[in-house]
Design an enzyme around this catalytic site. Structure first.
Site, PDB file in Angstrom:
ATOM      1  N   VAL A  52       1.666  -6.253   2.096  1.00 19.43           N
ATOM      2  CA  VAL A  52       2.875  -6.449   1.361  1.00 19.43           C
ATOM      3  C   VAL A  52       3.354  -6.936   2.682  1.00 19.43           C
ATOM      4  O   VAL A  52       2.803  -6.349   3.598  1.00 19.43           O
ATOM      5  CB  VAL A  52       3.502  -4.829   1.308  1.00 19.43           C
ATOM      6  CG1 VAL A  52       2.577  -4.350   0.117  1.00 19.43           C
ATOM      7  CG2 VAL A  52       3.766  -4.144   2.427  1.00 19.43           C
ATOM      8  N   ASP A  53       4.610  -7.011   2.507  1.00 25.12           N
ATOM      9  CA  ASP A  53       5.226  -7.656   3.594  1.00 25.12           C
ATOM     10  C   ASP A  53       6.980  -7.085   3.590  1.00 25.12           C
ATOM     11  O   ASP A  53       7.634  -7.402   4.299  1.00 25.12           O
ATOM     12  CB  ASP A  53       5.464  -9.532   3.369  1.00 25.12           C
ATOM     13  CG  ASP A  53       6.015  -9.796   1.563  1.00 25.12           C
ATOM     14  OD1 ASP A  53       7.131  -9.007   1.297  1.00 25.12           O
ATOM     15  OD2 ASP A  53       5.858 -10.868   1.792  1.00 25.12           O
ATOM     16  N   THR A  54       7.144  -5.945   2.615  1.00 24.38           N
ATOM     17  CA  THR A  54       8.747  -5.478   2.594  1.00 24.38           C
ATOM     18  C   THR A  54       8.564  -4.174   2.376  1.00 24.38           C
ATOM     19  O   THR A  54       7.617  -3.342   1.238  1.00 24.38           O
ATOM     20  CB  THR A  54       9.479  -5.765   1.406  1.00 24.38           C
ATOM     21  OG1 THR A  54       9.460  -7.005   1.799  1.00 24.38           O
ATOM     22  CG2 THR A  54      10.309  -5.361   1.633  1.00 24.38           C
ATOM     23  N   ASN A  59       9.668  -6.531   6.808  1.00 26.46           N
ATOM     24  CA  ASN A  59      10.764  -6.255   7.080  1.00 26.46           C
ATOM     25  C   ASN A  59      11.391  -4.695   6.180  1.00 26.46           C
ATOM     26  O   ASN A  59       9.612  -4.091   5.423  1.00 26.46           O
ATOM     27  CB  ASN A  59      11.244  -7.450   5.026  1.00 26.46           C
ATOM     28  CG  ASN A  59      11.300  -8.356   5.350  1.00 26.46           C
ATOM     29  OD1 ASN A  59      11.568  -9.294   6.209  1.00 26.46           O
ATOM     30  ND2 ASN A  59      10.217  -9.300   4.205  1.00 26.46           N
ATOM     31  N   ARG A  77       4.529  -7.313  -3.385  1.00 23.29           N
ATOM     32  CA  ARG A  77       4.042  -7.507  -1.778  1.00 23.29           C
ATOM     33  C   ARG A  77       5.551  -6.465  -1.870  1.00 23.29           C
ATOM     34  O   ARG A  77       5.634  -6.624  -0.349  1.00 23.29           O
ATOM     35  CB  ARG A  77       4.402  -9.290  -0.976  1.00 23.29           C
ATOM     36  CG  ARG A  77       3.217  -9.797  -1.917  1.00 23.29           C
ATOM     37  CD  ARG A  77       3.063 -11.196  -1.750  1.00 23.29           C
ATOM     38  NE  ARG A  77       2.645 -10.926   0.219  1.00 23.29           N
ATOM     39  CZ  ARG A  77       1.896 -10.557   1.149  1.00 23.29           C
ATOM     40  NH1 ARG A  77       0.506  -9.937   0.451  1.00 23.29           N
ATOM     41  NH2 ARG A  77       2.320 -10.486   2.248  1.00 23.29           N
TER      42      ARG A  77
END
Lengths: 315, 315
Positions: A19-21, A66, A254
């Protein structure tokens, strides 16, 4: 469905890779300290910021993740929320990390190219008016109509602005007949007028001791007089998700929804296609989670938000 | 479906033989004179009682017919409606001939043996409070709560009466958050508490120049905060019919609904199994009635209510 995994340094690593958020759901049981408006139970305990929360958020950011704080509460603008976070000691939280339903309403109009020469009538709080203004729209109504009265008199005409192209309805502790008549006339009589709801939560903990009517009350009142259904921009609508996907250029798989409630936070995250992390510092206990009757299973669960940092730091 | 018949001395005779109760639907476009509360368009033209109406009603009564004036307006009690009729010159109309949704709410409780030691919280007008009192129930709220404010303060508890066993919601031009919170707490927290709506009309002609939010607005607000659907006692619920059938010991096929609107009055009468008589003195023209797209056909139609007398007297 796979059983939920206790968050560990191993699976946290894979979560971080996938994941990026991180979305932090900030609606829930209010603590006395924040009453009446803030709902940050997964970040605070009683009146105090949970130890390590601030550092955990910093860690996430430093890893390039994020961080978004999500709330259905429309009473405040993102600026006002950031101030609230600041007063909690979370001075690192910026407006850009906050996604409130007041902001969602403004963004819905922006994304849909709402004409700038059209006006927006607001039933709800100052937060909506402020977010509309920041987005370049002309909103009116809201608190300025709190004390206005509609008169039923023969031959009197209730005038409304024919250039209103959208009515935004959110939680309004000063709901009155004047506002309902104004909004109703715009929706019924202005051709193409949009009817937007920040959210439809039936009730909320406006004070610490009991539940009070939520935005769902005012929104439904307007449904009753207009025979129309609103466009909902807050949870559980996925408008927010769609907006964030665009903004971050990512996909829902993600994203990780972090929350303390199974039937709202976790379910919403799952329905949107996100990874989900349940924290046990709020309303849901491990017993609730694991009991047989519960069929809402997060991907991961842990005691509190700051476990993320602890597990990252553990060997 | 048989085409509608123009009322004639011949078919009027058969109508008279087949029915024993005439229901006059008194909701519709208000005339300036009656603003904001009365809606007697089938009896008046402009500010004046249609010539012969009073004598027609007397004729019906003298032939042993029951006469009932039906209105969804809950703002007034039957006593207040009778006074209104009197001010029109219809001094013969008694409270017993009036069936308002305020009365319907009280009768619903009576018919269902609502306990006399339970209280009723009212969102709506004085008419509901008065009808509850006449029926022996203890109602409160309504106009006395018009100016009350609900406070969102930490550690403050909004107290509500645990002995409230029903919340009655009708048209309320002074709707506010206090009333909505009071009603919501009763419905959500008092076990078995009934949620009764006088009616759910979206809008009504509260003034002569435009439509305003009707009881449906306040009722839907309560639906939004309670996640409950109400028991509706006014039209198009058939509670009124069922009540009148009991009272008069008759059957719906022996009732005739008289009204000026196809999609409400006539449709309601048909759905309830009544005979129907459309009068053209209101919103529906003969052209509207006979156009191909209209599929709501009354049994009979005539210019105005007083035609009944004229046709009876014609040879």
């Amino acid at each position: 469905m796979a059983p939920p995994q206790i968050l560990s340094s191993t699976n946290l690593k894979s979560l971080f890779e996938s994941v990026d958020t991180f979305l932090f759901d900030c609606d829930g049981i209010v603590s006395g300290f924040f009453s009446p408006l803030s709902q940050f139970e997964i970040l605070v305990m009683g009146d105090t910021l949970i130890h390590g929360v601030s550092q955990t958020l910093d860690l996430l950011r430093s890893k390039g993740k994020n961080v978004v704080f999500v709330t259905n509460n429309s009473m405040k603008s993102r600026r006002q929320y950031a101030e609230k976070f600041g007063s909690l000691g979370l001075t690192s939280v910026t407006q850009n990390e906050i996604f409130s339903s007041s902001f969602a309403a403004a963004m819905y109009l922006k994304v849909n190219n709402f004409p700038k020469d059209k006006k927006v009538y607001v039933i709800g709080g100052e937060g909506i008016i402020e977010e509309l203004k920041i987005a370049g729209f002309s909103g009116f109504g809201g608190p300025e109509d709190d004390e206005k009265k509609a008169q039923w008199k023969s031959n009197s005409l209730f005038e409304h602005d024919k250039s209103v192209g959208a009515v935004v309805v959110g939680l309004d502790p000063n709901i009155n007949y004047y506002k309902l008549q104004y909004g109703t006339l715009c929706v019924r009589e202005n051709p193409g007028c949009l009817f937007i709801a920040t959210n439809r939560d039936a009730v909320g903990h406006m004070t610490d001791l009991q539940e009070w009517p939520g935005a769902g009350c005012m929104v439904s009142a307007m449904c009753g007089s207009t025979d129309r259904e609103p466009i909902v921009v807050g949870k559980p609508s996925t408008f927010m998700m769609d907006f964030l996907l665009q903004k971050f250029g990512t996909e829902t798989s993600r994203m990780c929804m972090v929350g303390d409630r199974l039937d709202t936070d976790i379910l919403f995250g799952q329905n949107a296609g996100c990874k989900t992390l349940l924290v046990l510092s709020g309303v849901t206990s491990e017993e609730n989670l694991l009991e047989e009757s519960n069929n809402i299973k997060p991907d991961y669960y842990t005691s509190m938000v700051s476990d993320i940092m602890k597990l990252m730091e553990s060997p």
